[in-house]
Design a protein around this motif. Sequence first.
Motif, short mmCIF file in Angstrom:
data_model
loop_
_atom_site.label_atom_id
_atom_site.label_comp_id
_atom_site.label_asym_id
_atom_site.label_seq_id
_atom_site.Cartn_x
_atom_site.Cartn_y
_atom_site.Cartn_z
N ALA A 1 51.94 2.23 85.57
CA ALA A 1 51.82 1.45 86.81
C ALA A 1 52.71 2.03 87.90
CB ALA A 1 52.19 0.00 86.55
N ASP A 2 53.94 2.39 87.55
CA ASP A 2 54.85 2.96 88.54
C ASP A 2 54.31 4.28 89.06
OD1 ASP A 2 56.42 0.78 88.04
OD2 ASP A 2 57.97 1.87 86.93
N GLN A 3 53.69 5.07 88.19
CA GLN A 3 53.08 6.33 88.59
C GLN A 3 51.97 6.09 89.62
OE1 GLN A 3 51.10 8.41 85.34
NE2 GLN A 3 49.70 9.36 86.77
N ILE A 4 51.17 5.08 89.39
CA ILE A 4 50.07 4.76 90.31
C ILE A 4 50.61 4.25 91.64
CG2 ILE A 4 48.09 3.24 90.69
CD1 ILE A 4 47.58 3.44 87.63
N PHE A 5 51.61 3.39 91.59
CA PHE A 5 52.22 2.92 92.83
C PHE A 5 52.78 4.09 93.64
CE2 PHE A 5 52.89 -1.61 91.14
CZ PHE A 5 51.92 -2.13 91.97
N GLN A 6 53.38 5.05 92.97
CA GLN A 6 53.96 6.19 93.69
C GLN A 6 52.88 7.12 94.24
OE1 GLN A 6 57.18 6.85 94.71
NE2 GLN A 6 57.30 4.70 94.12
N LEU A 7 51.71 7.15 93.61
CA LEU A 7 50.60 7.93 94.16
C LEU A 7 50.18 7.35 95.51
CD1 LEU A 7 48.20 9.95 94.05
CD2 LEU A 7 46.94 8.21 92.75
N PHE A 8 50.11 6.03 95.60
CA PHE A 8 49.66 5.38 96.83
C PHE A 8 50.78 5.18 97.84
CE2 PHE A 8 46.23 4.40 93.93
CZ PHE A 8 45.10 4.40 94.74
N PHE A 9 52.00 4.98 97.35
CA PHE A 9 53.13 4.72 98.26
C PHE A 9 54.30 5.66 97.93
CE2 PHE A 9 50.99 0.63 97.24
CZ PHE A 9 50.36 0.43 98.46
N PRO A 10 54.10 6.96 98.11
CA PRO A 10 55.13 7.93 97.70
C PRO A 10 56.45 7.75 98.44
CG PRO A 10 53.48 8.97 99.12
CD PRO A 10 52.95 7.61 98.78
N GLY A 11 57.54 7.93 97.70
CA GLY A 11 58.86 7.85 98.31
C GLY A 11 59.38 6.45 98.50
N THR A 12 58.59 5.43 98.14
CA THR A 12 59.07 4.05 98.26
C THR A 12 59.72 3.62 96.95
OG1 THR A 12 57.06 2.98 97.42
CG2 THR A 12 57.10 3.57 99.76
N SER A 13 60.29 2.44 96.96
CA SER A 13 60.89 1.90 95.73
C SER A 13 59.90 1.00 95.00
CB SER A 13 62.15 1.10 96.08
OG SER A 13 61.84 0.04 96.99
N MET A 14 58.62 1.15 95.33
CA MET A 14 57.58 0.30 94.77
C MET A 14 57.40 0.56 93.27
SD MET A 14 55.61 -2.02 95.93
CE MET A 14 54.16 -2.94 95.48
N THR A 15 57.52 -0.50 92.49
CA THR A 15 57.32 -0.42 91.04
C THR A 15 56.57 -1.68 90.59
OG1 THR A 15 59.39 -1.59 90.51
CG2 THR A 15 59.48 0.84 90.69
N LEU A 16 56.11 -1.67 89.35
CA LEU A 16 55.47 -2.86 88.82
C LEU A 16 56.44 -4.03 88.81
CD1 LEU A 16 53.03 -4.20 87.52
CD2 LEU A 16 53.82 -3.34 85.29
N ALA A 17 57.69 -3.75 88.48
CA ALA A 17 58.70 -4.81 88.45
C ALA A 17 58.95 -5.41 89.83
CB ALA A 17 60.00 -4.26 87.88
N SER A 18 59.00 -4.56 90.87
CA SER A 18 59.28 -5.07 92.21
C SER A 18 58.09 -5.86 92.75
CB SER A 18 59.63 -3.92 93.16
OG SER A 18 58.55 -3.03 93.33
N TYR A 19 56.89 -5.41 92.45
CA TYR A 19 55.72 -6.15 92.91
C TYR A 19 55.59 -7.48 92.18
CZ TYR A 19 50.91 -7.26 94.18
OH TYR A 19 49.78 -7.90 94.64
N THR A 20 55.84 -7.45 90.87
CA THR A 20 55.80 -8.68 90.08
C THR A 20 56.80 -9.70 90.61
OG1 THR A 20 55.06 -7.53 88.08
CG2 THR A 20 56.19 -9.64 87.78
N SER A 21 57.98 -9.23 90.95
CA SER A 21 59.01 -10.11 91.49
C SER A 21 58.57 -10.71 92.82
CB SER A 21 60.31 -9.32 91.68
OG SER A 21 61.30 -10.12 92.30
N ALA A 22 57.88 -9.92 93.64
CA ALA A 22 57.47 -10.38 94.97
C ALA A 22 56.39 -11.44 94.92
CB ALA A 22 56.98 -9.18 95.80
N ILE A 23 55.49 -11.37 93.91
CA ILE A 23 54.39 -12.33 93.87
C ILE A 23 54.59 -13.44 92.84
CG2 ILE A 23 52.75 -10.59 94.66
CD1 ILE A 23 51.63 -10.42 91.83
N GLY A 24 55.60 -13.29 92.00
CA GLY A 24 55.93 -14.36 91.05
C GLY A 24 55.23 -14.28 89.71
N HIS A 25 54.29 -13.37 89.57
CA HIS A 25 53.58 -13.16 88.31
C HIS A 25 53.30 -11.67 88.17
CE1 HIS A 25 52.93 -17.33 87.17
NE2 HIS A 25 52.59 -17.58 88.42
N GLY A 26 52.99 -11.26 86.94
CA GLY A 26 52.68 -9.85 86.72
C GLY A 26 51.57 -9.70 85.71
N ILE A 27 51.70 -8.70 84.87
CA ILE A 27 50.72 -8.44 83.82
C ILE A 27 51.31 -8.86 82.49
CG2 ILE A 27 49.47 -6.62 82.59
CD1 ILE A 27 49.60 -4.97 85.21
#
Length: 373
Positions: free
Chosen positions: A338-364
């Motif tokens: 997941a982190d690899q895919i996030f970095q493909l779309f948003f390179p150089g950001t701190s975007m990770t599955l954990a950060s996105y999950t934290s932002a929306i309150g749920h994850g996988i």
Amino acid sequence: MNQKMIAIAAVLIIVAAGVGIGAYVLTKDDDNSGDRTVTDIRGREVSIPGEVNKVVCVSAGALRMVSYFDIDRVVGVDSMDKGTSGSPANYNLAVYRVAYGDKIKSATDVGGASSFKEITDTKADVIFTTTEGVETLNDIQNKTGIPVIGLRAEVYFDLDSLQTFSKQMRLIGEVLGMNDRAEQLVKGINDLFTELETYKLSASASDLQKSYVCGLMTGMNGNFYKTTGHYLPFSTTVGLNIAPDVAQAPYIINQKDIVDQAPQYIFVDDANYASCMSTMKTDSATLGEIPAIANGKVYSLLPYKYYNTNYEAELINCFAVGSILAPSIYSYNLNEKADQIFQLFFPGTSMTLASYTSAIGHGIGLVNESEYK
């Protein structure tokens, strides 16, 4: 009289992994004035500056696609992306808003595609919009005096539409002078689909699992009975979709059909997580007999849509579903994937599955039975 010689180059777009061929035309003046003409996704020829440093993005999906390239050039966004309209609680469901929240919030709120004065005041070089209708696009361009690049929001990740998506990436890359970035995205996405295909080819009929997905967001709402028979995380993995393939867009399925089809797994879109949990409890007398619910095989997935398709989340969901249904075949670390895919779309950001999950309150993951029983 000084005559201009115009060279027209037809760019042949070859999409990897056998997804097809598309093309758009680039025209450039030989007098080095810097003016160019591109043909947008709606088939309009649009003259743009040689360098595009400031852009406005309006309507669903426009900012998302441009964010894959360079968010720093965005000087204006519509009120939905600015957060001055729409649901504040759902704002972060659009993945790019989590990746670039502060930068998006610092852009000018131009309202919408018909807010001509507000758009004009940004002094943008081009406008990107998914607004449909050539006449409407021309009207925006005429009233703002800013070139309008028409994109398509109604594009899905499948063999029929990936060609169009790749074409759009190359168009945006050409407009922004970021051709290499466009190729990086196209190749990266195709490589992911190739990887998914490799896993599925190693599966057997016994690996297929009857599955149901619910809570899909469309028209800014969703519920347990809103599903689709055309769900990429099933079609690219061993998920056997119980819903008939009758439409691209999510639609309402009959409760009896779900019960009769007896899915072994249920996947809940996080965009409508609470609503789906509530329905499963309320309708437990009937739904409780479904194997997925009776056996505690209910899983949550990232939001498939919010202000159009979350392409990166959709790809992550493909890998998530595969690893849940057949972990011996889809054997990878999902967080790393997941982190690899996030970095493909948003390179150089701190975007990770954990950060996105934290932002929306749920994850996988597996849903605790107490939430729906």
